[in-house]
Scaffold this active site. Structure first.
Site, short mmCIF file in Angstrom:
data_model
loop_
_atom_site.label_atom_id
_atom_site.label_comp_id
_atom_site.label_asym_id
_atom_site.label_seq_id
_atom_site.Cartn_x
_atom_site.Cartn_y
_atom_site.Cartn_z
N ARG A 80 -0.22 -9.96 -1.02
CA ARG A 80 0.71 -10.22 0.08
C ARG A 80 0.44 -9.18 1.15
O ARG A 80 0.78 -8.01 0.96
CB ARG A 80 2.14 -10.09 -0.47
N HIS B 125 7.71 -8.80 2.18
CA HIS B 125 8.23 -9.84 1.27
C HIS B 125 8.85 -10.97 2.10
O HIS B 125 8.53 -12.14 1.93
CB HIS B 125 9.26 -9.22 0.33
N TYR C 128 7.08 1.27 0.60
CA TYR C 128 6.57 1.27 -0.78
C TYR C 128 5.10 0.87 -0.94
O TYR C 128 4.57 0.96 -2.03
CB TYR C 128 7.46 0.39 -1.67
#
Ligand SMILES: Cc1ncc(C[n+]2csc(CCOP(=O)(O)OP(=O)(O)O)c2C)c(N)n1
Ligand SMILES: [Mg+2]
Length: 372
Positions: A270, A274, A283
């Site tokens: 990805r 998200h 992160y």
């Protein structure tokens, strides 16, 4: 308790179990690798067809980028980008027949495009103007599930229905790496294995379940989860559109032959957040992003194919046209009546629901023009 106690360690983030052999027909450098098992399965895919897959990926990336912009401009409430996952979605969806059926999660807008979703269809739910984007029967694709993993149960049930109807249609359930930790997904797989349901469990392992790295929840490759349930699995380079198509064809053929379910782990990444509500800079290690950028699904096809300039120009304008149509369709969607949010919740509304509706109606009355 110290936060560090519960944070995934570096070692888990880089879990070695997540690396290993993959089916790959096109390397990231655009070199065609020979594969005695999977080459025959895609022997018919010539440069023209590959250019078609390339076009699909370019169009999908273009409208996905447009949708992110629409959300940033306040036109959509939310959007789940698929940047980086184009090959996994296009390669698998283009292996399907029209009479097959797919059940997906929220990120499979590339699959929806291949099934025939129209620009407006992709906008409705994320603009909050409708409960569903399209009629599932019209494109052979159920409306997306946001409840993680529940669509795998629907897929197994539908697949069993195909057997009972005596048709050789197959079903694909799309879900993420995170979903494989859900009970629903295991229940769907156990049931499918027990009754040899013609379903393909297609997991896009994009390395993240929101901010949780796949290495934390899976100590072994995700594909290893299925054989324990009696389902053979294929681990494929999810950024290689040809390999994904080959793997999906093999799985669909097994399903049609009556040999039961197959699990595919498409290893991808990805590249974006998200959803548009997420901030991955908190992160994601930038070095990882760079590593995966070098494996970009579109770039590797550009290296392999020599596409004439005029064809590239055509593809670009087709992609622009789809994105423009989507933006215009978004603006044109009619706002729903606010009170319609209470419709279709329950067949027989409960006293609570009736009370909430009247409270909301009273609230709306406070504004000039009432409900509107
Ligand atoms: C049953 C359920 N639990 C939790 C959530 C919250 N949630 C939304 S997305 C997500 C992560 C899913 O990760 P993955 O399955 O890898 O799919 P991806 O988003 O990476 O495509 C979670 C936990 C949810 N939507 N449904
Ligand atoms: Mg994921």
């Amino acid at each position: 308790m110290l936060r560090a106690d519960v944070s995934p360690s570096r070692a888990l983030r880089k879990n070695k179990a997540q690396t290993g052999d993959l089916v790959q027909l096109l390397t990231p450098d655009g070199v065609r690798r020979e594969d005695p098992v999977y080459d025959p399965v895609v022997a018919d895919v010539d440069d023209e067809q590959l250019t078609g897959l390339y076009e699909d990926m370019v169009v999908v990336r273009r409208f996905d980028t447009e949708a992110v912009a629409l959300q940033r401009q306040g036109q959509l409430g939310l959007w789940p980008p698929l940047l980086g996952q184009e090959a996994a979605q296009i390669g698998s969806a283009r292996a399907l027949r029209d009479d097959d059926f797919v059940f997906t999660s929220y990120r499979e807008n590339g699959v929806a495009y291949c099934r025939g979703a129209q620009p407006a269809d992709l906008m409705r739910v994320w603009r909050g103007t409708a409960l569903a984007g399209w009629d599932p029967r019209s494109i052979g694709m159920a409306t997306p599930q946001v409840m993680i993993g529940s669509q795998t149960l629907h897929a197994t049930g539908y697949a069993l229905g195909c057997v009972k109807d005596g048709v050789d249609s197959a079903v694909v359930a799309y879900f993420g790496d995170g979903a494989t930790s859900k009970g629903d997904v295991h229940e769907a797989m156990v049931f499918a294995a027990s009754f040899q349901a013609p379903v393909v469990f297609f997991c896009q392992n994009n390395q993240w379940a929101i901010s949780e790295p796949v290495g934390l929840q899976a100590q072994r490759p995700i594909a290893d989860r299925a054989p324990g349930l009696g389902i053979p699995s294929i681990r494929v380079d999810g950024n290689d559109v040809l390999a994904v198509m080959a793997a999906t064809r093999v799985a669909l053929d097994r399903a049609r032959r009556g040999d039961g379910p197959t699990f595919i782990e498409a290893v991808t990444y990805r590249m974006g957040p998200h959803t548009t509500s997420d901030d991955p800079t908190r992160y994601v290690d930038p070095a990882d992003k760079e590593l995966w950028a070098a494996k970009d699904p579109i770039a590797r096809l550009e290296k392999f194919l020599t596409i004439p300039d005029d064809r590239v120009a055509d593809i670009t304008s087709k992609a622009d046209a789809f994105a423009t149509a989507m933006r215009e369709a978004c603006y044109a969607l009619p706002d729903p009546e606010p009170l319609s949010v209470f419709d279709h919740v329950l067949v027989e509304p409960t006293p609570d629901l009736i009370r909430q509706r009247s409270q909301y109606a009273a609230y709306l009355e406070m504004f000039e023009g009432g409900e509107g």
